[in-house]
Design an enzyme around this catalytic site. Structure first.
Site, PDB file in Angstrom:
ATOM      1  N   GLY A  90      42.745  58.806  84.154  1.00 36.15           N
ATOM      2  CA  GLY A  90      41.543  58.460  83.840  1.00 36.15           C
ATOM      3  C   GLY A  90      40.251  59.149  84.004  1.00 36.15           C
TER       4      GLY A  90
ATOM      5  N   CYS B 100      49.597  41.947  56.170  1.00 40.02           N
ATOM      6  CA  CYS B 100      49.606  43.236  55.171  1.00 40.02           C
ATOM      7  C   CYS B 100      49.958  42.742  53.895  1.00 40.02           C
ATOM      8  CB  CYS B 100      50.354  44.156  55.800  1.00 40.02           C
ATOM      9  SG  CYS B 100      50.384  45.688  54.726  1.00 40.02           S
TER      10      CYS B 100
ATOM     11  N   CYS C  24      53.427  44.857  53.111  1.00 38.21           N
ATOM     12  CA  CYS C  24      54.616  44.713  54.009  1.00 38.21           C
ATOM     13  C   CYS C  24      54.710  43.417  54.695  1.00 38.21           C
ATOM     14  CB  CYS C  24      54.788  45.832  54.788  1.00 38.21           C
ATOM     15  SG  CYS C  24      53.982  45.704  56.432  1.00 38.21           S
TER      16      CYS C  24
ATOM     17  N   CYS D 297      48.221  47.656  56.169  1.00 39.84           N
ATOM     18  CA  CYS D 297      48.511  48.196  57.426  1.00 39.84           C
ATOM     19  C   CYS D 297      47.665  49.540  57.140  1.00 39.84           C
ATOM     20  CB  CYS D 297      49.710  48.712  57.529  1.00 39.84           C
ATOM     21  SG  CYS D 297      50.876  47.062  58.076  1.00 39.84           S
TER      22      CYS D 297
ATOM     23  N   CYS E 220      54.017  50.829  57.786  1.00 41.27           N
ATOM     24  CA  CYS E 220      53.847  49.907  56.527  1.00 41.27           C
ATOM     25  C   CYS E 220      54.942  50.393  55.739  1.00 41.27           C
ATOM     26  CB  CYS E 220      52.723  50.250  55.704  1.00 41.27           C
ATOM     27  SG  CYS E 220      52.310  48.733  54.462  1.00 41.27           S
TER      28      CYS E 220
END
Ligand code: ADP
Ligand code: MG
Lengths: 295, 284
Positions: free
Chosen positions: B31, B239, B242, B264, B270
């Site tokens: 970080g 979605c 899909c 997606c 997808c």
């Protein structure tokens, strides 16, 4: 309370402490136990022989004093006499060339200039407060009034939005800012309101020590009076210790228990405010006092 | 084979070593923003020059590279970066998340959970999460060093005060292993939970010359308030193509009449699902 009353040996401090009364202690806000709960027989702050030079020029020279719990110390002097330099050395914004600043919140004396930076900054945002002459230097102008007041709380671990907001509302009320201004930015406020917001932002963590540099500096006379009343009330209510730098003797007459007069970086006279103003000993103080009388 | 005249992956070896040192330092201090000497790349800033340099320093000839922009492999930015590395490094490329060893991304984390051994490289425009409220670089570095992060909550406070809820939806700030506060790049906050990953995650900011990193399985916490807990937000609908219910969706215009579908944003996810025979409402 008893501990503070023992500090009554120091005259003015006891008067303020008594005026504050026992309930004054409960209002210190979250985070600290409030002033005067322990260690009353030692000064809260001791400056020892502080000297700061700017190249060849003296900023402040060999300044020593003690500040007691609940006491307000005024520092006066003409422009360029070293007041701001001294205050910056006390607050750690400037490193003095020589000298020490000892702080004793009751659990032992700490040399504030020798503290690790993290510790010093933690002290600054919990136990100490600094009110700048120009509110722009002490506020975040891009953050709402509520966010400004809440910052120190969040900086010391507050993580409950509702509580932070409640504390901000409480503090806005205490500095006489209407609650419906909580989400406004300080840029939409008058100079007096900005200064009151800066005070709220500083006092929300219940500090023990407040340093103020010309707190009424840029304000109209009528606005100054209201601000001074407010500051005086808060100092008494919270039992604050304070150092107020000003060139305006009317400010210290109203706020300060004790006075230091500076000239050319040095302290030329000190004593109880009324004594110094009514019966100045040093020629320079006499000049300062007489010029204020002419106004 | 890479194109003649270029060193493998475009950057010269000393530059790659310099960037690898920054990456290793970043992995050692999760970080923390490590400064590095960003190089000119043959593409403009804003096209992910930071991510490209990190990818260049990371690639070995055996790698298989995937590049996505907003979850898709076929957008201009993704295609040009993928072609760039095909040319200058000659590495294999793929659109399949599971088959890639290095994935460079802008604005998304793939839906398919990443595995150990994979590296995810983010393109970062503004690495400093404190910049929003504190313009001074000296001051923000000090705030990181001293772990003074109250200001991050001031930012969230302002959000709630203004919008009634934390409105930050992208680049939602996180705290890493209880220490450094980090900008996860402009991924949707929906992706924040995926920041805790088995893969190595590297973040490169070209213009700002910063690299930071998350080693595998690093603890990453999205900042919030007790009474306004972090909410990654869920898709309102499955979605349309899909039928996935847990994926991040984009609204796309599908015909000249302005018809719209939610599909997606991760095109590989997808397509993989559809290849497995799953269908959404629009495909039935
Ligand atoms: N940053 C600086 N550089 C050089 N000289 C300074 C600086 N700040 C203050 N001084 C000088 O130090 C002296 C004390 O200044 P200052 O502490 O600002 O006085 P005051 O606050 O009483 O007006 C003055 O002579 C001033 O010109
Ligand atoms: Mg001054």
């Amino acid at each position: 309370m008893g501990a503070v009353t023992q500090a009554g040996a120091v005259g003015a401090a006891a008067m303020v402490a008594e005026a504050a009364g026992a309930d004054g202690l409960g209002t210190g806000g979250p985070g600290t136990g409030g002033p005067g709960t322990h260690g009353g027989d030692r000064p809260l702050l001791s400056a020892e022989r502080l000297t700061k030079r700017y190249g060849g020029r003296i900023g402040c020279g060999d300044v020593s004093f003690e500040l007691w719990r609940g006491e307000v110390l005024g520092i006066v002097g003409e422009s360029g006499s070293g007041k701001s330099t001294l205050l910056s050395c006390l607050s750690g914004h400037l490193a003095p060339d020589t000298g020490r600043v000892l702080y004793d919140a009751g659990d032992g004396s700490v040399d504030t200039l020798a503290l690790a930076e993290a510790e010093r900054r933690r002290l600054m945002r919990t136990d100490w407060a600094f009110v700048h002459q120009n509110p722009r230097d002490g506020l975040r102008m891009g953050v709402s009034a509520g966010g400004n007041v809440g910052e120190r709380l969040m900086g010391t671990g507050a993580r409950h939005y509702g509580n932070i907001r409640a504390a901000a509302l409480d503090w806005l009320a205490r500095v006489e800012i209407a609650p419906d201004r909580i989400d406004d930015r300080p840029s939409a406020f008058s100079g007096g309101m900005q200064q009151r917001l800066q005070i709220a932002r500083n006092l929300v963590t219940g500090p023990r020590l407040v340093l103020m540099d010309e707190p009424t500096g840029g304000l109209d006379v009528s606005v100054q009076a209201r601000l001074l009343d407010l500051v005086r009330g808060l100092v008494r209510e919270m039992g604050l210790s304070a150092i107020v730098v000003t060139h305006d003797l009317a400010v210290v007459r109203l706020l300060a228990d004790r006075l230091m007069v500076m000239k050319d970086g040095h302290v030329v006279e000190q004593g109880l405010t009324d004594q110094v103003l009514d019966d100045p000993q040093h020629a320079h103080t006499q000049l300062l006092v007489s010029s204020v009388l002419q106004v | 084979m890479s194109e003649a005249g270029y060193n493998f992956a475009y950057l010269d070896e000393p530059t790659k070593r310099m960037i690898r040192r920054a990456i290793l330092k970043g992995l050692a201090i999760p970080g923390y923003q490590v400064p590095f000497a960003s190089r000119e790349m043959p593409m403009p800033y804003g096209w992910g020059t930071g991510g490209v340099q990190v990818t260049a320093a990371t690639l070995v000839p055996e790698d298989t590279l995937k590049v996505i922009d907003q979850g898709a492999d076929d957008t201009t930015n993704a295609v040009s970066i993928r072609r760039f590395f095909q040319r200058v490094a000659g590495v294999a490329t793929t659109t399949r998340t599971a088959q890639a060893s290095v994935i460079q991304t802008r604005h998304r984390i793939p839906e398919t959970p990443l595995a150990e051994g994979q590296i995810l490289v983010y393109q970062v425009p503004i690495p400093e999460p404190l910049r929003f409220l504190e313009p001074s670089e000296t001051e923000t570095r000090k705030m990181h060093a001293l772990e003074e992060y109250g200001l991050m909550h001031v930012r969230l406070y302002e959000d709630i005060a203004r919008h009634g809820a934390i409105a930050t939806a992208y680049a939602y700030p996180v705290q890493v292993e209880g220490r450094y506060v980090m900008d996860p790049s402009p991924i949707p906050k929906f992706d924040n939970p995926k920041l805790k990953s088995a893969a190595i995650q590297l973040f490169g900011a070209g213009r700002e010359q910063r690299i930071y990193a998350l080693p595998p399985h690093t603890r990453v916490v999205s900042l919030d308030f007790e009474d306004h807990p972090f909410d990654p937000a869920k898709a309102d609908a499955p979605c349309a193509l899909c039928g996935a219910t847990g994926a991040y969706l984009d609204e796309v215009v599908v015909d000249d009449a302005g018809g719209r579908l939610f599909v997606c944003s991760d095109t590989d996810y997808c397509e993989t699902r559809r290849a497995e025979g799953r269908v959404g409402a629009a495909a039935e």
